[in-house]
Design a protein around this motif. Structure first.
Motif, PDB file in Angstrom:
ATOM      1  N   MET A   1       0.832  -1.195   0.000  1.00  0.00           N
ATOM      2  CA  MET A   1       0.000   0.000   0.000  1.00  0.00           C
ATOM      3  C   MET A   1       0.874   1.255   0.000  1.00  0.00           C
ATOM      4  SD  MET A   1      -3.063  -0.928   2.710  1.00  0.00           S
ATOM      5  CE  MET A   1      -4.228   0.257   2.013  1.00  0.00           C
ATOM      6  N   ILE A   2       0.364   2.304  -0.628  1.00  0.00           N
ATOM      7  CA  ILE A   2       1.014   3.604  -0.617  1.00  0.00           C
ATOM      8  C   ILE A   2       0.419   4.414   0.537  1.00  0.00           C
ATOM      9  CG2 ILE A   2       1.497   5.708  -1.889  1.00  0.00           C
ATOM     10  CD1 ILE A   2       2.718   3.304  -3.227  1.00  0.00           C
ATOM     11  N   VAL A   3       1.284   4.891   1.418  1.00  0.00           N
ATOM     12  CA  VAL A   3       0.834   5.612   2.609  1.00  0.00           C
ATOM     13  C   VAL A   3       1.333   7.053   2.525  1.00  0.00           C
ATOM     14  CG1 VAL A   3       0.906   5.718   5.124  1.00  0.00           C
ATOM     15  CG2 VAL A   3       0.920   3.488   3.966  1.00  0.00           C
ATOM     16  N   PRO A   4       0.431   8.036   2.426  1.00  0.00           N
ATOM     17  CA  PRO A   4       0.871   9.422   2.252  1.00  0.00           C
ATOM     18  C   PRO A   4       1.057  10.184   3.553  1.00  0.00           C
ATOM     19  CG  PRO A   4      -1.497   9.283   1.964  1.00  0.00           C
ATOM     20  CD  PRO A   4      -1.024   7.879   2.282  1.00  0.00           C
ATOM     21  N   GLY A   5       2.089  11.023   3.583  1.00  0.00           N
ATOM     22  CA  GLY A   5       2.183  12.032   4.615  1.00  0.00           C
ATOM     23  C   GLY A   5       1.254  13.170   4.224  1.00  0.00           C
ATOM     24  N   SER A   6       0.901  14.014   5.162  1.00  0.00           N
ATOM     25  CA  SER A   6      -0.084  15.055   4.874  1.00  0.00           C
ATOM     26  C   SER A   6       0.400  16.051   3.823  1.00  0.00           C
ATOM     27  CB  SER A   6      -0.469  15.796   6.155  1.00  0.00           C
ATOM     28  OG  SER A   6       0.648  16.453   6.725  1.00  0.00           O
TER      29      SER A   6
ATOM     30  N   ALA B   1      -1.056   9.829  -4.284  1.00  0.00           N
ATOM     31  CA  ALA B   1      -2.169   9.341  -5.101  1.00  0.00           C
ATOM     32  C   ALA B   1      -1.706   9.084  -6.533  1.00  0.00           C
ATOM     33  CB  ALA B   1      -3.303  10.355  -5.084  1.00  0.00           C
ATOM     34  N   ALA B   2      -0.885   9.977  -7.073  1.00  0.00           N
ATOM     35  CA  ALA B   2      -0.362   9.785  -8.427  1.00  0.00           C
ATOM     36  C   ALA B   2       0.530   8.551  -8.496  1.00  0.00           C
ATOM     37  CB  ALA B   2       0.413  11.026  -8.868  1.00  0.00           C
ATOM     38  N   LEU B   3       1.303   8.327  -7.443  1.00  0.00           N
ATOM     39  CA  LEU B   3       2.192   7.168  -7.403  1.00  0.00           C
ATOM     40  C   LEU B   3       1.385   5.874  -7.294  1.00  0.00           C
ATOM     41  CD1 LEU B   3       5.116   6.252  -7.393  1.00  0.00           C
ATOM     42  CD2 LEU B   3       5.155   6.539  -4.917  1.00  0.00           C
ATOM     43  N   ALA B   4       0.295   5.917  -6.558  1.00  0.00           N
ATOM     44  CA  ALA B   4      -0.590   4.744  -6.462  1.00  0.00           C
ATOM     45  C   ALA B   4      -1.161   4.403  -7.838  1.00  0.00           C
ATOM     46  CB  ALA B   4      -1.707   5.016  -5.457  1.00  0.00           C
TER      47      ALA B   4
ATOM     48  N   GLU C   1       0.217   5.183 -10.759  1.00  0.00           N
ATOM     49  CA  GLU C   1       1.312   4.745 -11.634  1.00  0.00           C
ATOM     50  C   GLU C   1       1.729   3.301 -11.365  1.00  0.00           C
ATOM     51  OE1 GLU C   1       3.026   6.152 -14.105  1.00  0.00           O
ATOM     52  OE2 GLU C   1       2.091   8.131 -14.111  1.00  0.00           O
ATOM     53  N   THR C   2       1.658   2.888 -10.096  1.00  0.00           N
ATOM     54  CA  THR C   2       2.125   1.555  -9.723  1.00  0.00           C
ATOM     55  C   THR C   2       0.992   0.541  -9.570  1.00  0.00           C
ATOM     56  OG1 THR C   2       2.045   2.154  -7.372  1.00  0.00           O
ATOM     57  CG2 THR C   2       4.147   2.480  -8.539  1.00  0.00           C
ATOM     58  N   ASP C   3      -0.233   1.031  -9.694  1.00  0.00           N
ATOM     59  CA  ASP C   3      -1.416   0.176  -9.517  1.00  0.00           C
ATOM     60  C   ASP C   3      -1.433  -0.468  -8.127  1.00  0.00           C
ATOM     61  OD1 ASP C   3      -3.853  -0.841 -10.369  1.00  0.00           O
ATOM     62  OD2 ASP C   3      -2.962  -2.706 -11.108  1.00  0.00           O
ATOM     63  N   ARG C   4      -1.037   0.329  -7.138  1.00  0.00           N
ATOM     64  CA  ARG C   4      -1.068  -0.130  -5.753  1.00  0.00           C
ATOM     65  C   ARG C   4      -2.157   0.617  -4.989  1.00  0.00           C
ATOM     66  NH1 ARG C   4       5.444  -0.323  -4.203  1.00  0.00           N
ATOM     67  NH2 ARG C   4       6.077  -1.654  -5.961  1.00  0.00           N
ATOM     68  N   PRO C   5      -2.755  -0.008  -3.994  1.00  0.00           N
ATOM     69  CA  PRO C   5      -3.796   0.689  -3.236  1.00  0.00           C
ATOM     70  C   PRO C   5      -3.239   1.861  -2.444  1.00  0.00           C
ATOM     71  CG  PRO C   5      -3.241  -1.411  -2.205  1.00  0.00           C
ATOM     72  CD  PRO C   5      -2.545  -1.395  -3.524  1.00  0.00           C
ATOM     73  N   LEU C   6      -4.064   2.895  -2.297  1.00  0.00           N
ATOM     74  CA  LEU C   6      -3.690   4.089  -1.547  1.00  0.00           C
ATOM     75  C   LEU C   6      -4.366   4.041  -0.181  1.00  0.00           C
ATOM     76  CD1 LEU C   6      -2.321   6.940  -1.575  1.00  0.00           C
ATOM     77  CD2 LEU C   6      -4.521   7.818  -2.407  1.00  0.00           C
ATOM     78  N   ALA C   7      -3.554   4.021   0.877  1.00  0.00           N
ATOM     79  CA  ALA C   7      -4.102   3.993   2.233  1.00  0.00           C
ATOM     80  C   ALA C   7      -4.612   5.384   2.614  1.00  0.00           C
ATOM     81  CB  ALA C   7      -3.030   3.543   3.220  1.00  0.00           C
ATOM     82  N   THR C   8      -5.648   5.419   3.431  1.00  0.00           N
ATOM     83  CA  THR C   8      -6.168   6.686   3.947  1.00  0.00           C
ATOM     84  C   THR C   8      -5.583   6.919   5.328  1.00  0.00           C
ATOM     85  OG1 THR C   8      -8.252   6.436   2.718  1.00  0.00           O
ATOM     86  CG2 THR C   8      -8.222   8.019   4.552  1.00  0.00           C
ATOM     87  N   ALA C   9      -4.584   7.773   5.356  1.00  0.00           N
ATOM     88  CA  ALA C   9      -3.967   8.109   6.646  1.00  0.00           C
ATOM     89  C   ALA C   9      -4.768   9.222   7.320  1.00  0.00           C
ATOM     90  CB  ALA C   9      -2.523   8.554   6.430  1.00  0.00           C
TER      91      ALA C   9
ATOM     92  N   VAL D   1       6.701  13.878 -10.219  1.00  0.00           N
ATOM     93  CA  VAL D   1       7.815  12.930 -10.173  1.00  0.00           C
ATOM     94  C   VAL D   1       7.312  11.495 -10.025  1.00  0.00           C
ATOM     95  CG1 VAL D   1       9.347  14.675  -9.191  1.00  0.00           C
ATOM     96  CG2 VAL D   1       8.114  13.104  -7.654  1.00  0.00           C
ATOM     97  N   ALA D   2       5.985  11.318  -9.989  1.00  0.00           N
ATOM     98  CA  ALA D   2       5.408   9.984  -9.788  1.00  0.00           C
ATOM     99  C   ALA D   2       5.886   8.962 -10.818  1.00  0.00           C
ATOM    100  CB  ALA D   2       3.880  10.063  -9.769  1.00  0.00           C
ATOM    101  N   PRO D   3       5.919   9.281 -12.122  1.00  0.00           N
ATOM    102  CA  PRO D   3       6.375   8.275 -13.089  1.00  0.00           C
ATOM    103  C   PRO D   3       7.809   7.816 -12.847  1.00  0.00           C
ATOM    104  CG  PRO D   3       5.194  10.037 -14.210  1.00  0.00           C
ATOM    105  CD  PRO D   3       5.428  10.499 -12.801  1.00  0.00           C
ATOM    106  N   VAL D   4       8.695   8.752 -12.485  1.00  0.00           N
ATOM    107  CA  VAL D   4      10.091   8.394 -12.236  1.00  0.00           C
ATOM    108  C   VAL D   4      10.196   7.530 -10.983  1.00  0.00           C
ATOM    109  CG1 VAL D   4      12.418   9.283 -11.874  1.00  0.00           C
ATOM    110  CG2 VAL D   4      10.808  10.560 -13.300  1.00  0.00           C
ATOM    111  N   LEU D   5       9.461   7.906  -9.944  1.00  0.00           N
ATOM    112  CA  LEU D   5       9.456   7.100  -8.721  1.00  0.00           C
ATOM    113  C   LEU D   5       8.858   5.720  -8.977  1.00  0.00           C
ATOM    114  CD1 LEU D   5       8.364   9.710  -6.026  1.00  0.00           C
ATOM    115  CD2 LEU D   5      10.571   8.536  -6.156  1.00  0.00           C
ATOM    116  N   ALA D   6       7.812   5.676  -9.782  1.00  0.00           N
ATOM    117  CA  ALA D   6       7.155   4.397 -10.086  1.00  0.00           C
ATOM    118  C   ALA D   6       8.122   3.450 -10.776  1.00  0.00           C
ATOM    119  CB  ALA D   6       5.921   4.630 -10.945  1.00  0.00           C
TER     120      ALA D   6
END
Length: 291
Positions: free
Chosen positions: A1-6, A13-16, A18-26, A275-280
């Motif tokens: 899961m992708i966990v975002p800081g505030s 969300a963009a990285l989630a 790009e990687t097709d991974r679930p986005l956690a709601t922090a 930068v999401a595509p590069v990180l992905a």
């Protein structure tokens, strides 16, 4: 899961995506005594990728709490993505009794993660302060994406010789243009310092001033003022990390900048390149190799 800081919710969300991974709601709460509580109440997974830019002291606390929260929830492997690493410019002790703040922060983060991914840290040597594997991602190329396609004889300028590689990266991604950097010349009689491009003429040309970070805008606005005086046509200020503290935007606009372009390592109004595509690419490649 992708966990975002505030401070990194849009990038996470963009990285989630790009990687097709679930986005956690922090969740990000604050107690009456001003203590923070960042949590991931619905985290469910064996791996976690915490994405948190550390542009404030509170963001550092959040990051440490999120790392601990996913461990508490059962994550066996934690990757920490720090799009912008605060304190990276405090990479040494300048006088007796001062800390190496970048080292102190890196040590703290290392206790709660298995690996770290940094995006264009101001000093790449800060990676050595971490006690876990570190990967540095160069995302400067994405700054070319939002630039106008019809720049006139484009010139990509770095604020000094040390940053010229960033300017070259953006130029190469754009596909055409020259690169140069600013030099400082001190008048021996008056002591006055003049800033100017080292070689290239700027008259009538579109100029993109490129740097890794714009904090107060003072250095870049000084350079832009020179370009304006020398007849540059359009001037774009481009940076990976648009900190833009205090009145930095006003300084740049007043100096003659037509447009400010930044990435979403720090989420600002000018963060038009992700930068999401590069990180992905980095995260997917690492997953394929089992890292």
């Amino acid at each position: 899961m992708i966990v975002p800081g505030s401070s990194s919710q849009q990038l996470a969300a963009a990285l989630a995506d790009e990687t097709d991974r679930p986005l956690a709601t922090a969740t990000y709460d604050r107690f009456p005594d001003d203590e923070r509580l960042a949590a991931v109440p619905e985290f469910d997974g064996e791996t976690a990728t915490v994405v948190a830019t550390t542009d404030s002291d509170s963001a550092w606390v959040e990051l440490l709490q999120l790392q601990d929260a996913v461990r508490e929830a059962g994550a066996e492997h934690v990757t920490t993505v720090i799009p912008y690493m605060g304190y990276a410019r405090q990479d040494q002790s300048f006088t007796d009794g001062q800390p190496v703040s970048a080292r102190a922060m890196a040590r703290a983060i290392s206790t709660g993660t298995d690996r770290v991914v940094l995006v264009n840290p101001h000093e790449s040597a800060v990676s050595e302060f971490y006690a876990v594997p570190v990967e540095i991602v160069d995302a400067a190329s994405v700054l070319a994406d939002p630039l106008a396609s019809d720049l006139t004889e484009p010139l990509f300028l770095a604020p000094d010789e040390g940053a010229v590689e960033i300017a070259r990266t953006v130029r190469d991604a754009y596909g055409t243009g020259e690169t140069d950097y600013f030099e400082k010349h001190r008048d021996r009689e008056t002591g006055a310092v003049e800033v100017s491009p080292s070689d290239a003429s700027v008259s009538g040309r579109d100029v993109v001033v490129v740097d890794d970070i714009v904090a107060t805008g003072s250095t870049m606005s000084e350079a832009v003022g020179v370009l304006t005086d020398r007849g540059a046509s359009r001037i774009v200020a481009a940076c990976v990390h648009p900190m833009l503290a205090a009145n930095a935007v006003t300084k740049l606009r007043d100096a003659g900048v037509d447009r400010i372009v930044g990435t979403d390592t720090i989420e600002r109004g000018c963060s038009v390149a992700s930068v999401a595509p590069v990180l992905a690419d980095t995260l997917v490649a690492d997953a394929a190799t089992g890292n």
